[in-house]
Design a protein around this motif. Structure first.
Motif, PDB file in Angstrom:
ATOM      1  N   SER A 256       0.823  -1.218   0.000  1.00 11.84           N
ATOM      2  CA  SER A 256       0.000   0.000   0.000  1.00 11.84           C
ATOM      3  C   SER A 256       0.852   1.261   0.000  1.00 11.84           C
ATOM      4  N   SER A 257       2.102   1.155   0.448  1.00 10.84           N
ATOM      5  CA  SER A 257       2.988   2.323   0.516  1.00 10.84           C
ATOM      6  C   SER A 257       3.897   2.416  -0.700  1.00 10.84           C
ATOM      7  N   LEU A 258       3.542   1.766  -1.796  1.00 14.03           N
ATOM      8  CA  LEU A 258       4.361   1.867  -3.002  1.00 14.03           C
ATOM      9  C   LEU A 258       4.510   3.311  -3.485  1.00 14.03           C
ATOM     10  N   PRO A 259       3.460   4.173  -3.465  1.00 12.56           N
ATOM     11  CA  PRO A 259       3.681   5.575  -3.868  1.00 12.56           C
ATOM     12  C   PRO A 259       4.726   6.287  -3.016  1.00 12.56           C
ATOM     13  N   VAL A 260       4.824   5.930  -1.719  1.00 15.84           N
ATOM     14  CA  VAL A 260       5.850   6.531  -0.865  1.00 15.84           C
ATOM     15  C   VAL A 260       7.239   6.148  -1.377  1.00 15.84           C
ATOM     16  N   THR A 261       7.415   4.874  -1.715  1.00 17.68           N
ATOM     17  CA  THR A 261       8.702   4.419  -2.232  1.00 17.68           C
ATOM     18  C   THR A 261       9.017   5.062  -3.575  1.00 17.68           C
ATOM     19  N   LEU A 262       8.009   5.200  -4.433  1.00 15.82           N
ATOM     20  CA  LEU A 262       8.254   5.793  -5.748  1.00 15.82           C
ATOM     21  C   LEU A 262       8.597   7.274  -5.645  1.00 15.82           C
ATOM     22  N   SER A 263       7.972   7.991  -4.694  1.00 19.62           N
ATOM     23  CA  SER A 263       8.344   9.400  -4.510  1.00 19.62           C
ATOM     24  C   SER A 263       9.781   9.525  -4.034  1.00 19.62           C
ATOM     25  N   ALA A 264      10.221   8.606  -3.163  1.00 25.61           N
ATOM     26  CA  ALA A 264      11.618   8.613  -2.723  1.00 25.61           C
ATOM     27  C   ALA A 264      12.553   8.265  -3.881  1.00 25.61           C
ATOM     28  N   TYR A 265      12.130   7.327  -4.745  1.00 25.98           N
ATOM     29  CA  TYR A 265      12.930   6.994  -5.920  1.00 25.98           C
ATOM     30  C   TYR A 265      13.077   8.210  -6.831  1.00 25.98           C
ATOM     31  N   ALA A 266      11.969   8.945  -7.050  1.00 24.53           N
ATOM     32  CA  ALA A 266      12.010  10.117  -7.922  1.00 24.53           C
ATOM     33  C   ALA A 266      12.950  11.176  -7.373  1.00 24.53           C
ATOM     34  N   ARG A 267      12.971  11.343  -6.067  1.00 16.98           N
ATOM     35  CA  ARG A 267      13.866  12.320  -5.452  1.00 16.98           C
ATOM     36  C   ARG A 267      15.324  11.838  -5.523  1.00 16.98           C
ATOM     37  N   THR A 268      15.545  10.546  -5.301  1.00 17.66           N
ATOM     38  CA  THR A 268      16.913  10.012  -5.353  1.00 17.66           C
ATOM     39  C   THR A 268      17.486  10.069  -6.759  1.00 17.66           C
ATOM     40  N   LEU A 269      16.674   9.748  -7.760  1.00 20.09           N
ATOM     41  CA  LEU A 269      17.139   9.753  -9.149  1.00 20.09           C
ATOM     42  C   LEU A 269      17.057  11.124  -9.797  1.00 20.09           C
ATOM     43  N   ASP A 270      16.477  12.115  -9.073  1.00 20.47           N
ATOM     44  CA  ASP A 270      16.356  13.489  -9.558  1.00 20.47           C
ATOM     45  C   ASP A 270      15.585  13.550 -10.881  1.00 20.47           C
ATOM     46  N   ILE A 271      14.434  12.876 -10.911  1.00 20.17           N
ATOM     47  CA  ILE A 271      13.614  12.881 -12.125  1.00 20.17           C
ATOM     48  C   ILE A 271      12.381  13.758 -11.966  1.00 20.17           C
ATOM     49  N   LEU A 388      17.517   3.882   4.603  1.00 23.99           N
ATOM     50  CA  LEU A 388      18.193   2.789   3.906  1.00 23.99           C
ATOM     51  C   LEU A 388      18.095   2.885   2.392  1.00 23.99           C
ATOM     52  N   GLY A 389      17.175   3.707   1.904  1.00 23.67           N
ATOM     53  CA  GLY A 389      17.025   3.879   0.472  1.00 23.67           C
ATOM     54  C   GLY A 389      15.809   3.152  -0.073  1.00 23.67           C
ATOM     55  N   PRO A 390      15.224   3.643  -1.172  1.00 18.11           N
ATOM     56  CA  PRO A 390      14.016   3.025  -1.734  1.00 18.11           C
ATOM     57  C   PRO A 390      14.243   1.623  -2.273  1.00 18.11           C
ATOM     58  N   ARG A 391      15.481   1.296  -2.667  1.00 16.69           N
ATOM     59  CA  ARG A 391      15.736  -0.051  -3.181  1.00 16.69           C
ATOM     60  C   ARG A 391      15.513  -1.096  -2.083  1.00 16.69           C
ATOM     61  N   ILE A 392      15.964  -0.782  -0.866  1.00 15.11           N
ATOM     62  CA  ILE A 392      15.731  -1.685   0.266  1.00 15.11           C
ATOM     63  C   ILE A 392      14.239  -1.749   0.587  1.00 15.11           C
ATOM     64  N   GLY A 393      13.548  -0.613   0.443  1.00 15.31           N
ATOM     65  CA  GLY A 393      12.102  -0.612   0.666  1.00 15.31           C
ATOM     66  C   GLY A 393      11.375  -1.563  -0.264  1.00 15.31           C
ATOM     67  N   LEU A 394      11.760  -1.582  -1.554  1.00 13.56           N
ATOM     68  CA  LEU A 394      11.145  -2.511  -2.502  1.00 13.56           C
ATOM     69  C   LEU A 394      11.494  -3.955  -2.167  1.00 13.56           C
ATOM     70  N   ALA A 395      12.733  -4.202  -1.761  1.00 10.58           N
ATOM     71  CA  ALA A 395      13.147  -5.572  -1.455  1.00 10.58           C
ATOM     72  C   ALA A 395      12.382  -6.120  -0.256  1.00 10.58           C
ATOM     73  N   LEU A 396      12.224  -5.313   0.784  1.00 10.13           N
ATOM     74  CA  LEU A 396      11.480  -5.770   1.956  1.00 10.13           C
ATOM     75  C   LEU A 396       9.995  -5.938   1.638  1.00 10.13           C
ATOM     76  N   ALA A 397       9.463  -5.123   0.714  1.00  6.56           N
ATOM     77  CA  ALA A 397       8.057  -5.260   0.315  1.00  6.56           C
ATOM     78  C   ALA A 397       7.798  -6.583  -0.386  1.00  6.56           C
ATOM     79  N   GLY A 398       8.844  -7.225  -0.902  1.00 11.99           N
ATOM     80  CA  GLY A 398       8.678  -8.545  -1.484  1.00 11.99           C
ATOM     81  C   GLY A 398       9.033  -9.663  -0.536  1.00 11.99           C
ATOM     82  N   ALA A 399      10.078  -9.457   0.285  1.00 12.22           N
ATOM     83  CA  ALA A 399      10.573 -10.540   1.140  1.00 12.22           C
ATOM     84  C   ALA A 399       9.666 -10.795   2.335  1.00 12.22           C
ATOM     85  N   VAL A 400       9.214  -9.750   3.012  1.00  7.38           N
ATOM     86  CA  VAL A 400       8.410  -9.942   4.228  1.00  7.38           C
ATOM     87  C   VAL A 400       7.047 -10.566   3.903  1.00  7.38           C
TER      88      VAL A 400
END
Length: 445
Positions: A256-271, A388-400
């Protein structure tokens, strides 16, 4: 030759012919259902436009991804308190009237946020307060809306109606982020809030045009309780209801928090906001494809739900490993498709298994778990993305969720009742014992 040998063999039962493709979208034959889809499509487009603008505005005001997660949690948390009450309201009051009231209130809150933003007086706490108010209204709106779908179509078209309703939601999620990104870049987020406020005029007109004579009338509370022995306790004890709900909760806490992760990705990648809207658009595109696939289904099973959950976890892990924005976008399309297939199947399973009298309260329990777990996961995912970064957020969203799915599957096989031996079954007199109802039989593997 003996008499037994001369006795003709009983004819074998003929297999049921497959359902023609043209009947799988037969829910569209209902005029009332078409009106609901029209209003839903426009309203969800405006809602997604506001959601994207809301997340980006909070991130711009605070510079903290955790604040975005808190805003998401405030919008989802009221379901924990009012979700069961919303289900009770859906079972006892005319759903059309309830939805008219909730749509009008949601449009009014969007107008307040638009005025605050356009006049330059908006702050993060304003957005969070209005998000909490929207969550309270949604706790009443969502059970009534999902249960109302089943009032507009025949029972045989229930799966098709639920899937089509989900596809309109995804269609709004497909166009809303694109509209929001364009508005944010051109004139600012305030106009996205204004668009959402205006869009609620369409569902209000659609609800007014629905023919009330074709809708079922709610039963008195005492009679409804008498028809369903055990009430809510019996509802949550039924495995064909609580297992899909538990599965949905395990995935909702992180997905449910995927938009939160994507907003962090957009800020990290400066897009920028346009890149954020593009990533969200890709997710919605995959979700739309998943909803169209789900519309062709006529039944669901726990085995099917389990394999779909495995697919969702796998796509999240693949997305975490993608090195570029374009490869990430491809994985996000898979996330959108598999996630929609999972939650649409859970929704249909719970509604069919609950039956007419408890459908609203069953949806209330489902939404309580779905949004409650999403509210708990919002700040957690926001903090993970921040530190920890959005990449870790995506990984935990699959592993847990994958680990939770494994535990749920093990509990199913451990508690699965032993099959009745064929010899005992053959000696059982005909007409004794209770056969499972058709909807229960179709839900169990």
């Amino acid at each position: 030759m003996t008499r037994a040998a001369a006795r003709p063999e009983p004819p074998s039962p003929r297999p049921k012919p497959p359902i023609p493709r043209r009947t799988r979208l037969a829910a569209l034959r209902s005029r009332n259902f078409r009106l609901l889809l029209l209003g839903q499509t426009v309203a969800t487009t405006g809602m997604w436009a506001q959601r994207i603008a809301q997340d980006w505005l909070v991130l711009s005001l605070t510079g903290d991804a955790t604040a975005v997660g808190v805003t998401t949690a405030l919008q989802l948390a009221p379901m924990l308190v009012f979700g069961l009450a919303g289900g009770w309201i859906a079972d006892h009051y005319p759903k059309r009237r309830v939805l008219q009231a909730t749509q009008a209130a949601t449009g009014a809150l969007a107008a307040i946020l638009a005025v605050l933003t356009l006049t330059g007086h908006v702050t993060a706490w304003h957005i969070q307060l209005l998000a909490a108010a929207l969550g309270i209204i949604a706790a009443i709106d969502q059970p009534a809306r999902l249960a109302f779908v089943t009032d507009l179509v025949e029972r045989d078209h229930l799966h098709s109606a639920i899937s089509l309703n989900s596809s309109t939601y995804q269609l709004g999620a497909l166009t809303g982020p694109a509209v929001s990104g364009a508005l944010i870049s051109a004139v600012g987020p305030g106009w996205a809030f204004a668009l959402n406020a205006v869009s609620y005029a369409v569902p209000l007109i659609a609800f007014a045009c629905i023919d009330p004579d074709r809708l079922p009338h709610p039963r008195p509370a005492a009679r409804a309780a008498a028809l369903v022995p055990g009430g809510m306790r019996g509802l949550v004890r039924r495995p064909e209801i609580w297992r899909p709900i538990a599965l949905a909760g395990a995935f909702s806490m992180f997905t449910s928090s995927l938009p939160v992760t994507l907003s962090a990705y957009a800020r990290t990648l400066d897009i920028g906001p346009s890149g954020y809207a593009t990533l969200t658009f890709v997710v919605a595109l995959g979700s739309m494809l998943g909803a169209l696939i789900a519309a062709g289904r006529t039944r669901t099973t726990m085995n099917g739900l389990t394999w779909t959950g495995c697919a969702v976890a796998t796509t999240y892990l693949l997305a975490a490993a993608m090195p570029t924005p374009w490869s990430l976008a491809c994985a996000l399309a898979g996330i959108g498709m598999t996630t929609t297939l999972l939650f649409t199947a859970v929704n249909a399973t719970v509604q069919v298994a609950a039956g007419t009298e408890l459908r609203g309260r069953a949806i209330g329990v489902y939404l309580l778990v779905f949004f409650g777990c999403g509210a708990l996961g919002g700040p957690l995912i926001g903090a993970i993305n921040q530190h920890l970064g959005p990449r870790i957020g995506l990984a935990l969203a699959g592993a847990v969720p994958a680990a939770a799915l494994l535990l749920l599957s093990l509990s199913y096989f451990v508690r699965r009742p032993a099959a009745v031996p064929p010899s005992d079954a053959s000696r059982r007199p005909s007409g004794t014992g209770r056969e499972p109802t058709p909807h229960t039989r179709s839900q169990l593997p």
